[in-house]
Design a protein around this motif. Structure first.
Motif, mmCIF file in Angstrom:
data_model
loop_
_atom_site.group_PDB
_atom_site.id
_atom_site.type_symbol
_atom_site.label_atom_id
_atom_site.label_comp_id
_atom_site.label_asym_id
_atom_site.label_seq_id
_atom_site.Cartn_x
_atom_site.Cartn_y
_atom_site.Cartn_z
ATOM 1 N N THR A 64 0.831 -1.207 0.000
ATOM 2 C CA THR A 64 0.000 0.000 0.000
ATOM 3 C C THR A 64 0.863 1.253 0.000
ATOM 4 O OG1 THR A 64 -1.756 -1.146 1.171
ATOM 5 C CG2 THR A 64 -1.792 1.254 1.251
ATOM 6 N N LEU A 65 1.908 1.279 0.801
ATOM 7 C CA LEU A 65 2.740 2.481 0.908
ATOM 8 C C LEU A 65 3.651 2.667 -0.301
ATOM 9 C CD1 LEU A 65 3.708 2.431 4.690
ATOM 10 C CD2 LEU A 65 2.037 3.885 3.523
ATOM 11 N N GLU A 66 3.881 1.610 -1.051
ATOM 12 C CA GLU A 66 4.653 1.765 -2.285
ATOM 13 C C GLU A 66 3.874 2.559 -3.325
ATOM 14 O OE1 GLU A 66 7.570 -2.173 -2.273
ATOM 15 O OE2 GLU A 66 5.558 -2.307 -3.157
ATOM 16 N N ALA A 67 2.550 2.579 -3.192
ATOM 17 C CA ALA A 67 1.696 3.376 -4.095
ATOM 18 C C ALA A 67 0.612 4.047 -3.251
ATOM 19 C CB ALA A 67 1.088 2.484 -5.178
ATOM 20 N N PRO A 68 0.984 5.009 -2.409
ATOM 21 C CA PRO A 68 0.046 5.550 -1.426
ATOM 22 C C PRO A 68 -1.102 6.359 -2.018
ATOM 23 C CG PRO A 68 2.074 6.814 -1.423
ATOM 24 C CD PRO A 68 2.317 5.634 -2.299
ATOM 25 N N THR A 69 -0.979 6.769 -3.285
ATOM 26 C CA THR A 69 -2.068 7.538 -3.907
ATOM 27 C C THR A 69 -2.900 6.693 -4.858
ATOM 28 O OG1 THR A 69 -0.597 8.299 -5.690
ATOM 29 C CG2 THR A 69 -0.757 9.682 -3.705
ATOM 30 N N ALA A 70 -2.614 5.411 -4.943
ATOM 31 C CA ALA A 70 -3.379 4.528 -5.829
ATOM 32 C C ALA A 70 -4.806 4.393 -5.316
ATOM 33 C CB ALA A 70 -2.706 3.164 -5.909
ATOM 34 N N PRO A 71 -5.729 4.077 -6.199
ATOM 35 C CA PRO A 71 -7.112 3.886 -5.751
ATOM 36 C C PRO A 71 -7.196 2.832 -4.646
ATOM 37 C CG PRO A 71 -7.002 3.979 -8.143
ATOM 38 C CD PRO A 71 -5.591 3.937 -7.668
ATOM 39 N N GLY A 72 -7.881 3.177 -3.585
ATOM 40 C CA GLY A 72 -8.074 2.249 -2.480
ATOM 41 C C GLY A 72 -6.961 2.262 -1.441
ATOM 42 N N ALA A 73 -5.840 2.953 -1.716
ATOM 43 C CA ALA A 73 -4.709 2.919 -0.793
ATOM 44 C C ALA A 73 -5.064 3.567 0.549
ATOM 45 C CB ALA A 73 -3.496 3.609 -1.410
ATOM 46 N N ARG A 74 -5.684 4.727 0.477
ATOM 47 C CA ARG A 74 -6.021 5.432 1.723
ATOM 48 C C ARG A 74 -7.049 4.637 2.537
ATOM 49 N NH1 ARG A 74 -5.123 9.122 -2.204
ATOM 50 N NH2 ARG A 74 -3.700 10.859 -1.733
ATOM 51 N N LEU A 75 -7.981 4.002 1.843
ATOM 52 C CA LEU A 75 -8.954 3.173 2.535
ATOM 53 C C LEU A 75 -8.272 2.007 3.226
ATOM 54 C CD1 LEU A 75 -11.850 2.374 3.231
ATOM 55 C CD2 LEU A 75 -11.977 1.182 1.012
ATOM 56 N N ASP A 76 -7.282 1.418 2.559
ATOM 57 C CA ASP A 76 -6.583 0.293 3.163
ATOM 58 C C ASP A 76 -5.798 0.731 4.399
ATOM 59 O OD1 ASP A 76 -5.916 -2.547 3.000
ATOM 60 O OD2 ASP A 76 -3.876 -1.868 2.626
ATOM 61 N N LEU A 77 -5.172 1.904 4.340
ATOM 62 C CA LEU A 77 -4.458 2.417 5.504
ATOM 63 C C LEU A 77 -5.415 2.682 6.659
ATOM 64 C CD1 LEU A 77 -1.966 4.918 3.794
ATOM 65 C CD2 LEU A 77 -1.427 2.690 4.800
ATOM 66 N N ALA A 78 -6.554 3.267 6.325
ATOM 67 C CA ALA A 78 -7.551 3.528 7.374
ATOM 68 C C ALA A 78 -8.056 2.227 7.983
ATOM 69 C CB ALA A 78 -8.710 4.333 6.786
ATOM 70 N N GLN A 79 -8.242 1.214 7.135
ATOM 71 C CA GLN A 79 -8.713 -0.068 7.634
ATOM 72 C C GLN A 79 -7.678 -0.700 8.550
ATOM 73 O OE1 GLN A 79 -9.879 -2.818 4.571
ATOM 74 N NE2 GLN A 79 -10.391 -4.450 6.016
ATOM 75 N N LEU A 80 -6.391 -0.585 8.173
ATOM 76 C CA LEU A 80 -5.329 -1.129 8.998
ATOM 77 C C LEU A 80 -5.338 -0.484 10.388
ATOM 78 C CD1 LEU A 80 -2.730 -2.873 9.258
ATOM 79 C CD2 LEU A 80 -1.469 -0.875 8.469
ATOM 80 N N MET A 81 -5.454 0.838 10.432
ATOM 81 C CA MET A 81 -5.481 1.531 11.715
ATOM 82 C C MET A 81 -6.734 1.165 12.513
ATOM 83 S SD MET A 81 -2.627 3.020 11.497
ATOM 84 C CE MET A 81 -2.646 4.037 12.963
ATOM 85 N N THR A 82 -7.856 1.014 11.813
ATOM 86 C CA THR A 82 -9.102 0.657 12.485
ATOM 87 C C THR A 82 -9.035 -0.735 13.078
ATOM 88 O OG1 THR A 82 -10.364 2.091 10.999
ATOM 89 C CG2 THR A 82 -11.589 0.375 12.169
ATOM 90 N N GLU A 83 -8.396 -1.652 12.362
ATOM 91 C CA GLU A 83 -8.212 -2.997 12.893
ATOM 92 C C GLU A 83 -7.369 -2.961 14.163
ATOM 93 O OE1 GLU A 83 -6.491 -5.075 9.632
ATOM 94 O OE2 GLU A 83 -8.362 -5.181 8.484
ATOM 95 N N GLY A 84 -6.366 -2.081 14.181
ATOM 96 C CA GLY A 84 -5.572 -1.903 15.387
ATOM 97 C C GLY A 84 -6.401 -1.342 16.529
#
Length: 366
Positions: free
Chosen positions: A259-279
């Motif tokens: 995800t961080l290798e392409a942080p502006t790709a479609p869905g990247a920000r959602l995936d980061l948010a999901q990761l933090m939410t899972e934490g």
């Protein structure tokens, strides 16, 4: 049925942090304790600080049998020492306090040891410091004390193992050996590994940059100061359980890297948010104060002049206000002679405490 309590004598083999702490706690209750260690220095220190008397004094009374023998040795020799204790004192109950249980009971069973008089236990308590000088008699107060019975365990032996935990102020929890090893792999061993891996990244870092570190880095690397020799044994003994969790961590890290290798790709920000939410969701499941259900607290930060007596005065005034502290952390403002006392309280007490502290002249950040 009334609770069972130890009467003694109790023999503690191993006078490191935990063994000496057990001796201190039992001696405080009036239970006679005798100490043995392959290191004469460690044994002498433990005796000097009041954790018990030398084993030679007990053995001077030929034929004497302890009520209980506590094996508090490193994990890699626990099987040998427990097996030896069962033979040496044929009427005593023997427990060990190693952090991995399955390997020990299997090792004793393979040797044909008397498992009726053996019970595996594990106090979920410790410090980053090691050795008898770090021991504390209250170390086990309100901490889980796991008792792992084998099918062969005699009910009387189990009662004494539970009595040891309760007499030292622990909260007795019963699990079988595999359940225990699976649990500690996640809640104890994996955090140690992650903390050590993170701290290892700090090697060689410019100290000017490390000066920017706050409580987040300190909190997450605190246990990285633990004894490497002990952890080599623990991780090796429970490797099969730990590695299963590390596989999951590897998948999560690889997912984050992609995800961080392409942080502006479609869905990247959602995936980061999901990761933090899972934490967030996982952290919220950790039991709250005194082992109760998770509870949300409100935080405030009070600025304190960095001079003697200020923190004591703050805590005294909070007590006068009538608010109970749920947690407290200390930090220092970089480049200023100011301490920052972070305080957590029940949400219903937050606003009133802030108002009262400000009225008394304290500088409060919310």
């Amino acid at each position: 049925m009334s609770a069972t309590h130890l009467h003694g004598p109790v023999v503690v083999i191993g006078t490191g942090l935990l063994g000496t702490s057990i001796g201190l706690g039992l001696e405080h209750r009036g239970v006679p304790v005798f100490l043995e260690d392959t290191s004469p220095t460690n044994q002498a220190v433990a005796v000097d600080i009041g954790a018990g008397r030398p084993i030679a004094e007990f053995e001077a009374d030929r034929g004497a049998q302890p009520e209980l023998v506590v094996v508090a040795t490193p994990p890699d020799v626990a099987v040998d020492v427990a097996a030896g204790a069962l033979q040496r004192w044929p009427r005593a109950v023997v427990v060990d306090i190693a952090s991995v249980k399955g390997a020990i009971v299997r090792g004793l069973r393979e040797r044909g040891s008397d498992l009726g008089r053996y019970v595996g236990t594990h106090p979920m308590a410790g410090r980053e410091k090691s050795g008898p000088v770090a021991a504390r008699g209250e170390l086990f107060t309100s901490m889980p004390w796991v008792v792992c019975t084998a099918p062969e365990s005699d009910p009387g032996a189990v009662r004494l193992a539970k009595a040891l935990g309760s007499d030292l102020g622990g909260i007795v929890v019963e699990l079988d050996a595999d359940e225990h090893d699976e649990a500690v792999a996640l809640v104890s061993h994996l955090p140690q590994v992650m903390s050590s891996l993170l701290a290892s990244r700090l090697q060689g870092t410019d100290l000017r940059l490390l000066a920017l570190a706050g409580n987040g880095l300190r909190d997450t690397t605190r246990i990285a100061a633990s004894d490497p020799g002990l952890w080599v044994q623990i991780l090796g003994a429970n490797a099969s359980k730990i590695v299963q969790h590390l596989y999951g961590v590897r998948e999560d890290v690889e997912r984050l890297i992609r995800t961080l290798e392409a942080p502006t790709a479609p869905g990247a920000r959602l995936d980061l948010a999901q990761l933090m939410t899972e934490g967030n969701a996982g952290q919220a499941r950790i039991p709250g104060k005194h082992g109760g259900p998770p509870q949300a607290f409100a935080w405030l930060t009070v600025l304190v002049d960095d001079r003697p007596g200020q923190i004591a005065r703050l805590l005294t005034e909070i007590g006068e206000i009538g608010v109970n502290l749920e947690d407290l952390r200390l930090d220092h403002s970089s480049g200023r002679n100011v301490g920052m006392v972070e305080i957590s309280v029940l949400p219903s007490k937050h606003d009133a405490l802030v108002a009262e502290l400000e009225e008394r002249g304290w500088r409060v950040l919310q």
